[in-house]
Structure formats: structure tokens, C-alpha cells
Design a protein around this motif. Structure first.
Motif, PDB file in Angstrom:
ATOM      1  N   MET A  45      71.578  -8.890 -15.268  1.00  0.00           N
ATOM      2  CA  MET A  45      70.911  -9.853 -14.398  1.00  0.00           C
ATOM      3  C   MET A  45      69.440  -9.983 -14.741  1.00  0.00           C
ATOM      4  O   MET A  45      68.870 -11.086 -14.716  1.00  0.00           O
ATOM      5  N   ILE A  48      69.246 -12.148 -17.752  1.00  0.00           N
ATOM      6  CA  ILE A  48      69.417 -13.556 -17.387  1.00  0.00           C
ATOM      7  C   ILE A  48      68.115 -14.105 -16.821  1.00  0.00           C
ATOM      8  O   ILE A  48      67.683 -15.218 -17.161  1.00  0.00           O
ATOM      9  N   GLY A  49      67.458 -13.333 -15.960  1.00  0.00           N
ATOM     10  CA  GLY A  49      66.182 -13.758 -15.404  1.00  0.00           C
ATOM     11  C   GLY A  49      65.123 -13.954 -16.478  1.00  0.00           C
ATOM     12  O   GLY A  49      64.345 -14.914 -16.437  1.00  0.00           O
ATOM     13  N   LEU A  52      65.810 -17.189 -18.168  1.00  0.00           N
ATOM     14  CA  LEU A  52      65.381 -18.305 -17.328  1.00  0.00           C
ATOM     15  C   LEU A  52      63.869 -18.503 -17.411  1.00  0.00           C
ATOM     16  O   LEU A  52      63.382 -19.626 -17.584  1.00  0.00           O
ATOM     17  N   SER A 134      60.704 -21.311  -8.235  1.00  0.00           N
ATOM     18  CA  SER A 134      60.688 -20.811  -9.614  1.00  0.00           C
ATOM     19  C   SER A 134      59.366 -21.130 -10.287  1.00  0.00           C
ATOM     20  O   SER A 134      58.840 -20.332 -11.077  1.00  0.00           O
ATOM     21  N   ASN A 228      74.702 -16.411 -14.252  1.00  0.00           N
ATOM     22  CA  ASN A 228      74.269 -15.823 -12.980  1.00  0.00           C
ATOM     23  C   ASN A 228      75.424 -15.796 -11.987  1.00  0.00           C
ATOM     24  O   ASN A 228      75.667 -14.785 -11.303  1.00  0.00           O
ATOM     25  N   TRP A 236      72.336 -18.909  -8.754  1.00  0.00           N
ATOM     26  CA  TRP A 236      70.924 -18.617  -8.971  1.00  0.00           C
ATOM     27  C   TRP A 236      70.122 -18.993  -7.730  1.00  0.00           C
ATOM     28  O   TRP A 236      70.261 -20.066  -7.174  1.00  0.00           O
ATOM     29  N   TYR A 280      70.311  -8.877  -6.751  1.00  0.00           N
ATOM     30  CA  TYR A 280      70.419  -9.826  -7.847  1.00  0.00           C
ATOM     31  C   TYR A 280      69.256 -10.827  -7.873  1.00  0.00           C
ATOM     32  O   TYR A 280      68.710 -11.139  -8.933  1.00  0.00           O
ATOM     33  N   THR A 281      68.900 -11.359  -6.694  1.00  0.00           N
ATOM     34  CA  THR A 281      67.840 -12.359  -6.653  1.00  0.00           C
ATOM     35  C   THR A 281      66.503 -11.768  -7.063  1.00  0.00           C
ATOM     36  O   THR A 281      65.715 -12.407  -7.771  1.00  0.00           O
ATOM     37  N   THR A 284      66.409 -11.477 -10.963  1.00  0.00           N
ATOM     38  CA  THR A 284      66.125 -12.725 -11.669  1.00  0.00           C
ATOM     39  C   THR A 284      64.690 -13.170 -11.416  1.00  0.00           C
ATOM     40  O   THR A 284      64.051 -13.746 -12.308  1.00  0.00           O
ATOM     41  N   GLY A 287      62.614 -11.274 -13.702  1.00  0.00           N
ATOM     42  CA  GLY A 287      62.804 -11.824 -15.026  1.00  0.00           C
ATOM     43  C   GLY A 287      62.031 -13.112 -15.238  1.00  0.00           C
ATOM     44  O   GLY A 287      61.491 -13.353 -16.330  1.00  0.00           O
TER      45      GLY A 287
END
Length: 378
Positions: A45, A48-49, A52, A134, A228, A236, A280-281, A284, A287
């Protein structure tokens, strides 16, 4: 906030090589450490972040800026890229959610008075700081002083918005409406095409194409968003993680959150007590910040410090806008990522309502910027 100061790169060729090598090694070490401490899924995860964040910063893909471009210049390219990415995710996500309903969840939320009002306020506030959820993380990671100032107040606002969320939703909401199965996917894609056609119809001459970098970014973001969903079992999102950080800090300082119907629910209370590396949030979000930092330092000029020359009222407006971003996004069940991008791509009706309300708010926010000293009057 367009005034910038770009520092010259004094590292030299070998200095750049060493810097870039250190960035890659540092990112890999962070992923391995999270995987070792929390488990491989959480390490993935974070990866992945990072992807992104690097995509958003490296290919200059955003949400607030393209909306502003459409409002001021009738340039739809950025929004068309957003719709393209959402459509790709929807093609995969909506059937997956239908066939794996016990394992995967969508970004589903009810449409209500607080949700619509929250989306409108969020749209206005994001134009004041030129960053959504974001975007604020990306701006902070790349060294933007406005982003660095906005981020903590965004998190504080998210915490308090969540604290009072149930009171706001009790003002009136419809049942959750989700577009599922083949019919739901067809409706979602048709609506995306209809919005794209409208934007193209309203576009100024010479703006009716998506730049190649935005197409590439849309494809990468879609792949990462699908990843995600598969890894985390949820789409996401951004806003929840920011409020969670403040909730953890509040509990650590001795605060009692039992008075909040939101933070006292078993699931949220458990997350407050668990390691942030298992959320998880949050991963990311980390990240996104780190990915933007990597790209900003990777560039030939190194990390840039954007130093806007603004009056005092503009900095005050930035702080207030940060608080409003966090608070309103909780009432609206997400930001451009959690509500707009993930909501629509997983079939939730509230994503479309959020889009309409937030875009109306963005129109107001664009008009407010000169009056608050955030840009010169024309």
C-alpha cells in the motif's frame, strides 16, 4: 500563489546521481520496513501511495488546477483526463464489486443536505489554496509553503468534521444509491461521456485535446487505483487518514473521544488505537507526500521553494480554507479523490452529486481569490 522562487541546482552531475540514488534507496527501505513491521500488504500500500504521488507530481496531474482552467479559460483537458481515468477504473471496479461484494467495498455514501453543502464549501476552499485533498499532500511533499501551511489545518478540520458527522447527516439524507452490475456500469460510462461531450462543447478553440502526459498519468492513476481496491479491499481515499492522525494525537494527549458517534464506533476506535502503519488511507497519504518529495528532488533544479508574496489576509484565508477543506470534506464523504474519483468509479450516486456541488463551489472560490489577496485583481 503563482509567484515562485526556483533555486539553481548546485549539486553537479555526481551530486544529482547521489541524490537520486539516495531517493530510490530511501523509498525502497521505507517499503521494506513497513512490510516487515506491519505485513507485506501494508508495504504494498505504501508502494501504491508512492506511485500515486510520483505520478501526480511528475506528470502534473491534478484536480483543482484543471477545474480552474475550465472556469477561467474554458480549457477542459485536465478534467477530460480525470474522466478518462475514472472511466477506466469503473470498467474494472464496478464488475469486481458486484462479484466480490463480501471482499471489496466501494466509496458509497448517501446524498444529503450536509453532503451537498460540504461539497460546495470544499470546492470553494480548494480553489483558495489551489489544492484538493491529494493536491494538498502533493504540494506539501514538493515543498510548497502554502501546502505545508494548509495540511495540518486540513487534518484538524477533518478530525472535527468526523467528530460531528452523525449530527450533520441526521439533518436529512437519502438512502445510499449505487449503480451496480452491467446496467450500472453502462449508466456510469454514459454519464462520463455526456460530461466530456458537454465540456468539449463549451471548450475554447484549440483546447479540445488531452496532452499526452495527462493521458499517461490517467492510465497510471487508474492502474494504481485499481491496485488500491484489490490490495486494501476499498477504493483510494485521502480525508479519513488525515483526521485519524489528529484523533491519534488527541487520544495520546489524553482526550476522550467517546462523545463522538463517529470516533467511538468499534471500527474507528480500533484504528485510533492501532498502529498508523496498518491504516490503508494513512499509508497512501504518506506515499503521496513522499512520492512528491522524490520527484521534486529528482528534478534538475532540486527541491523548489515556492515563495508567494502575499498580504496577511491571504495567509489567514489559507488557514481558514485549510480548516474548511478538512471539515467540509468529512461532511461530503470525501474530497476529489474519495468522493469524485472513487465515488463515481465504484458506482455511488453521491460521487456525481458531489461533482456538481463542488464544481459550483469552485466557481465561487475562483472569484474570491483576488478579493482575499491570493492573486492580483484584474
Amino acid at each position: 500563489m503563482s509567484n515562485t522562487v526556483q533555486y539553481d541546482d548546485v549539486r553537479g552531475p555526481w551530486g544529482r546521481v547521489l541524490t537520486r540514488g539516495a531517493l530510490v534507496i530511501g523509498a525502497l527501505i521505507a517499503i521494506v520496513l513497513v512490510a516487515a513491521l506491519a505485513g507485506p500488504r501494508f508495504g504494498l500500500m505504501l508502494a501504491i501511495g508512492l506511485g500515486l504521488g510520483m505520478t501526480l507530481e511528475g506528470l502534473r496531474f491534478g484536480f483543482a488546477g484543471p477545474w480552474r482552467a475550465m472556469i477561467l479559460r474554458r480549457d477542459p483537458a485536465g478534467i477530460l483526463a480525470q474522466l478518462l481515468s475514472i472511466g477506466i477504473v469503473a470498467i474494472v471496479a464496478i464488475p469486481l464489486l458486484q462479484s466480490h461484494s463480501g471482499e471489496l467495498v466501494g466509496a458509497e455514501a448517501p446524498v444529503g443536505l450536509a453532503m451537498i453543502g460540504g461539497a460546495f464549501v470544499f470546492g470553494a476552499a480548494m480553489q483558495l489554496v489551489l489544492g484538493c485533498g491529494s493536491g494538498t499532500l502533493i504540494n506539501a511533499g514538493s515543498g510548497n509553503p502554502v501546502g505545508l501551511l494548509t495540511l495540518p489545518f486540513f487534518a484538524i478540520g477533518s478530525f472535527f468534521g468526523a467528530y460531528s458527522l452523525v449530527w450533520w447527516t441526521d439533518l436529512g439524507s437519502l438512502p445510499i444509491i449505487v449503480l451496480r452490475g452491467g446496467q450500472g456500469l453502462a449508466i456510469t460510462l454514459a454519464l462520463l461521456v455526456a460530461v466530456a461531450a458537454f465540456l468539449l462543447w463549451r471548450a475554447a478553440p484549440g483546447t479540445r485535446r488531452i496532452p499526452g502526459r495527462l493521458i499517461v498519468a490517467a492510465l497510471i492513476l487508474a492502474a494504481l487505483a485499481i491496485g488500491n481496491l484489490l490490495v486494501a479491499g476499498q477504493p483510494w481515499g485521502v480525508v479519513y487518514g488525515l483526521g485519524l492522525w489528529v484523533a491519534k494525537g488527541a487520544v495520546g494527549a489524553g482526550a476522550d473521544l467517546s462523545g463522538s458517534a463517529f470516533w467511538s464506533t468499534p471500527g474507528n476506535a480500533a484504528r485510533v488505537g492501532d498502529s498508523v502503519l496498518t491504516d490503508y488511507t494513512s499509508l497512501t497519504n504518506f506515499g503521496l507526500i513522499a512520492g512528491a518529495f522524490v520527484i521534486a528532488n529528482w528534478r534538475a533544479g532540486g527541491l523548489s521553494a515556492r515563495m508567494p508574496t502575499l498580504p496577511a489576509r491571504a495567509w489567514v484565508a489559507t488557514v481558514i480554507a485549510g480548516l474548511l477543506l478538512g471539515f467540509s470534506s468529512r461532511l461530503a464523504f470525501g474530497c476529489n479523490v474519495g468522493a469524485f474519483f472513487s465515488g463515481i468509479s465504484t458506482g455511488s450516486l453521491h460521487g456525481w452529486v458531489w461533482f456538481a456541488a463542488a464544481f459550483a463551489g469552485a466557481w465561487v472560490g475562483v472569484g474570491l481569490r483576488p478579493h482575499l489577496g491570493l492573486e492580483p485583481r484584474t
